[in-house]
Design a protein around this motif. Structure first.
Motif, PDB file in Angstrom:
ATOM      1  N   ARG A  64      -4.558  -3.341 -22.337  1.00 55.41           N
ATOM      2  CA  ARG A  64      -4.630  -3.245 -21.068  1.00 55.41           C
ATOM      3  C   ARG A  64      -4.469  -1.713 -20.564  1.00 55.41           C
ATOM      4  NH1 ARG A  64       0.261  -5.951 -18.869  1.00 55.41           N
ATOM      5  NH2 ARG A  64       0.987  -5.073 -20.648  1.00 55.41           N
ATOM      6  N   ILE A  65      -5.324  -1.217 -19.773  1.00 51.55           N
ATOM      7  CA  ILE A  65      -5.505   0.197 -19.255  1.00 51.55           C
ATOM      8  C   ILE A  65      -5.247   0.117 -17.769  1.00 51.55           C
ATOM      9  CG2 ILE A  65      -6.686   2.263 -19.100  1.00 51.55           C
ATOM     10  CD1 ILE A  65      -8.363   1.273 -21.628  1.00 51.55           C
ATOM     11  N   GLY A  66      -4.472   0.873 -17.085  1.00 52.31           N
ATOM     12  CA  GLY A  66      -4.035   1.000 -15.991  1.00 52.31           C
ATOM     13  C   GLY A  66      -4.295   2.255 -15.458  1.00 52.31           C
ATOM     14  N   ILE A  67      -5.070   2.432 -14.380  1.00 59.01           N
ATOM     15  CA  ILE A  67      -5.438   3.721 -13.745  1.00 59.01           C
ATOM     16  C   ILE A  67      -5.027   3.750 -12.080  1.00 59.01           C
ATOM     17  CG2 ILE A  67      -7.403   5.343 -13.011  1.00 59.01           C
ATOM     18  CD1 ILE A  67      -8.996   3.797 -15.433  1.00 59.01           C
ATOM     19  N   GLY A  68      -4.230   4.644 -11.845  1.00 53.08           N
ATOM     20  CA  GLY A  68      -3.765   4.447 -10.630  1.00 53.08           C
ATOM     21  C   GLY A  68      -3.493   5.984 -10.042  1.00 53.08           C
ATOM     22  N   ASP A  69      -2.898   6.304  -8.913  1.00 45.91           N
ATOM     23  CA  ASP A  69      -2.653   7.587  -8.370  1.00 45.91           C
ATOM     24  C   ASP A  69      -1.361   7.778  -7.068  1.00 45.91           C
ATOM     25  OD1 ASP A  69      -3.817   6.467  -5.827  1.00 45.91           O
ATOM     26  OD2 ASP A  69      -5.617   7.411  -6.189  1.00 45.91           O
ATOM     27  N   GLY A  70      -0.784   6.469  -7.013  1.00 49.89           N
ATOM     28  CA  GLY A  70      -0.071   6.372  -6.076  1.00 49.89           C
ATOM     29  C   GLY A  70       1.356   5.644  -6.484  1.00 49.89           C
ATOM     30  N   GLY A  71       1.316   5.038  -7.582  1.00 52.76           N
ATOM     31  CA  GLY A  71       2.507   4.208  -8.135  1.00 52.76           C
ATOM     32  C   GLY A  71       2.577   2.580  -7.919  1.00 52.76           C
ATOM     33  N   ALA A  79       8.421   6.748  -0.646  1.00 48.83           N
ATOM     34  CA  ALA A  79       8.897   5.292  -0.881  1.00 48.83           C
ATOM     35  C   ALA A  79       8.382   4.868  -2.264  1.00 48.83           C
ATOM     36  CB  ALA A  79       8.442   4.506   0.325  1.00 48.83           C
ATOM     37  N   GLY A  80       8.295   5.900  -3.234  1.00 51.18           N
ATOM     38  CA  GLY A  80       7.735   5.240  -4.498  1.00 51.18           C
ATOM     39  C   GLY A  80       8.580   4.082  -5.084  1.00 51.18           C
ATOM     40  N   ARG A  99      10.174   1.542  -3.949  1.00 52.56           N
ATOM     41  CA  ARG A  99       9.910   0.306  -3.062  1.00 52.56           C
ATOM     42  C   ARG A  99       8.392   0.013  -3.530  1.00 52.56           C
ATOM     43  NH1 ARG A  99       8.588  -0.716   2.728  1.00 52.56           N
ATOM     44  NH2 ARG A  99       9.061  -2.840   2.867  1.00 52.56           N
ATOM     45  N   ILE A 100       7.582   0.836  -3.729  1.00 52.47           N
ATOM     46  CA  ILE A 100       5.965   0.314  -3.623  1.00 52.47           C
ATOM     47  C   ILE A 100       5.705   0.344  -4.964  1.00 52.47           C
ATOM     48  CG2 ILE A 100       5.626   1.221  -1.468  1.00 52.47           C
ATOM     49  CD1 ILE A 100       3.801   3.623  -2.978  1.00 52.47           C
ATOM     50  N   ARG A 101       6.310   0.862  -5.991  1.00 56.06           N
ATOM     51  CA  ARG A 101       5.923   1.150  -7.332  1.00 56.06           C
ATOM     52  C   ARG A 101       5.721  -0.504  -8.093  1.00 56.06           C
ATOM     53  NH1 ARG A 101       9.348  -0.172 -11.743  1.00 56.06           N
ATOM     54  NH2 ARG A 101       8.706   0.281 -13.544  1.00 56.06           N
ATOM     55  N   CYS A 102       4.471  -0.720  -8.639  1.00 54.55           N
ATOM     56  CA  CYS A 102       4.212  -1.799  -9.241  1.00 54.55           C
ATOM     57  C   CYS A 102       4.931  -2.111 -10.651  1.00 54.55           C
ATOM     58  CB  CYS A 102       2.668  -1.855  -9.692  1.00 54.55           C
ATOM     59  SG  CYS A 102       2.118  -3.351 -10.607  1.00 54.55           S
ATOM     60  N   VAL A 103       5.469  -3.283 -10.806  1.00 52.20           N
ATOM     61  CA  VAL A 103       6.332  -3.547 -11.738  1.00 52.20           C
ATOM     62  C   VAL A 103       5.752  -3.755 -12.896  1.00 52.20           C
ATOM     63  CG1 VAL A 103       8.242  -3.839 -10.636  1.00 52.20           C
ATOM     64  CG2 VAL A 103       6.716  -5.788 -11.378  1.00 52.20           C
ATOM     65  N   VAL A 104       4.217  -4.331 -12.929  1.00 51.74           N
ATOM     66  CA  VAL A 104       3.417  -4.464 -14.097  1.00 51.74           C
ATOM     67  C   VAL A 104       2.907  -3.222 -15.008  1.00 51.74           C
ATOM     68  CG1 VAL A 104       1.192  -5.563 -14.799  1.00 51.74           C
ATOM     69  CG2 VAL A 104       2.632  -6.499 -12.725  1.00 51.74           C
ATOM     70  N   GLY A 105       3.213  -3.326 -16.105  1.00 51.95           N
ATOM     71  CA  GLY A 105       2.909  -2.271 -17.358  1.00 51.95           C
ATOM     72  C   GLY A 105       1.608  -2.274 -17.797  1.00 51.95           C
ATOM     73  N   ASN A 111       0.950  -1.203   0.078  1.00 52.14           N
ATOM     74  CA  ASN A 111       0.101  -0.046  -0.004  1.00 52.14           C
ATOM     75  C   ASN A 111       0.737   1.319  -0.026  1.00 52.14           C
ATOM     76  OD1 ASN A 111       1.021   0.305   2.639  1.00 52.14           O
ATOM     77  ND2 ASN A 111      -1.150  -0.477   3.685  1.00 52.14           N
ATOM     78  N   MET A 112       0.465   2.541  -0.085  1.00 49.34           N
ATOM     79  CA  MET A 112       1.078   3.732   0.228  1.00 49.34           C
ATOM     80  C   MET A 112       1.877   3.762   1.238  1.00 49.34           C
ATOM     81  SD  MET A 112       0.598   5.352  -2.697  1.00 49.34           S
ATOM     82  CE  MET A 112       0.641   7.106  -2.442  1.00 49.34           C
ATOM     83  N   ARG A 113       1.617   3.229   2.443  1.00 50.05           N
ATOM     84  CA  ARG A 113       2.688   3.189   3.451  1.00 50.05           C
ATOM     85  C   ARG A 113       3.770   2.344   3.413  1.00 50.05           C
ATOM     86  NH1 ARG A 113      -2.856   3.955   4.971  1.00 50.05           N
ATOM     87  NH2 ARG A 113      -3.225   5.768   6.353  1.00 50.05           N
ATOM     88  N   GLY A 114       3.746   1.515   2.285  1.00 50.64           N
ATOM     89  CA  GLY A 114       4.920   0.605   2.150  1.00 50.64           C
ATOM     90  C   GLY A 114       4.593  -0.747   2.861  1.00 50.64           C
ATOM     91  N   GLU A 115       3.614  -0.961   3.207  1.00 49.98           N
ATOM     92  CA  GLU A 115       3.261  -2.221   4.166  1.00 49.98           C
ATOM     93  C   GLU A 115       2.597  -3.297   3.201  1.00 49.98           C
ATOM     94  OE1 GLU A 115       0.960   0.177   7.765  1.00 49.98           O
ATOM     95  OE2 GLU A 115      -0.110  -0.611   6.024  1.00 49.98           O
TER      96      GLU A 115
END
Length: 202
Positions: A80-87, A106-107, A109-115, A56-60
């Motif tokens: 595939r369309i992705g919609i997000g706000d936090g990375g 902590a972007g 660390r939390i960034r999703c690697v799926v494009g 999550n956005m807190r890195g948990e």
């Protein structure tokens, strides 16, 4: 919460609920149907980071509470369309890790690697999703119901329905009529603007 939202928005629409236990069997059973889809949209759906764990956005690490839907999302030939706000959402893998790290705590660390084939980023994911609906409404004037989805009153009723079902604001961590820490009047302003842009663009 998704079931409560769908019940309030489109009563009777079926919802596939991904289980935490038995996910492999569940996804294998759905794969033939999902494989026929031409488009997939992931809105505010967390995905795996560089270490393979969804955060999550807190890195948990929230892997114990969320099914790995990225596996279905990344399978097949659908656009595939992705919609997000936090990375940390599906689709954010389209952005460089260092870019996410510059604008999100902590972007990297939390960034999703799926494009994704197309990525929409908003101040809140809901605003970016509203912009997508607005574009569709302009492209498909024969579907007036799309404009209904842009009305702030529609969003308010939906928010109230999921709060009644027990939803909490992810920032405030309590059940309140707010989104990402934004009280309703502030949150509704971009929705109102999108609706106005669509109305003037007909």
């Amino acid at each position: 919460m998704v079931e409560a939202a769908v019940a309030a928005a489109v009563p009777g629409l079926p919802v596939d609920v991904a289980p935490l236990s038995g996910y492999q069997r569940w996804s294998a059973a759905l794969l033939p149907r999902y494989g026929q889809l031409t488009h997939l949209i992931a809105c505010e759906r967390v995905g795996p980071g560089g270490d393979g764990r969804p955060r999550n956005m807190r890195g948990e690490d929230i892997g114990a509470h969320t099914a790995p839907l990225d596996r279905l999302y990344a399978t097949g030939s659908a656009f595939r369309i992705g919609i997000g706000d936090g990375g940390n959402e599906l689709g954010m893998g389209r952005l460089p890790a260092e870019l996410v790290g510059r604008v999100v705590t902590a972007g990297e660390r939390i960034r999703c690697v799926v494009g994704a084939d197309a990525l929409l980023v908003g101040g809140t994911s809901n605003w970016a999703a509203a912009a997508l609906v607005g574009a569709l409404a302009l492209l498909r004037p024969d579907l007036p119901q799309l404009r209904t989805l842009l009305r702030p009153a529609w969003s308010y009723d939906l928010l109230a329905a999921i709060v009644r079902a027990g939803a909490v604001d992810g920032v405030r961590r309590r059940s309140t009529l707010s989104v990402d820490g934004l009280d309703w009047p502030v949150y509704a302003e971009p929705l109102t603007r999108v609706a106005e842009l669509v109305d003037t663009g007909r």
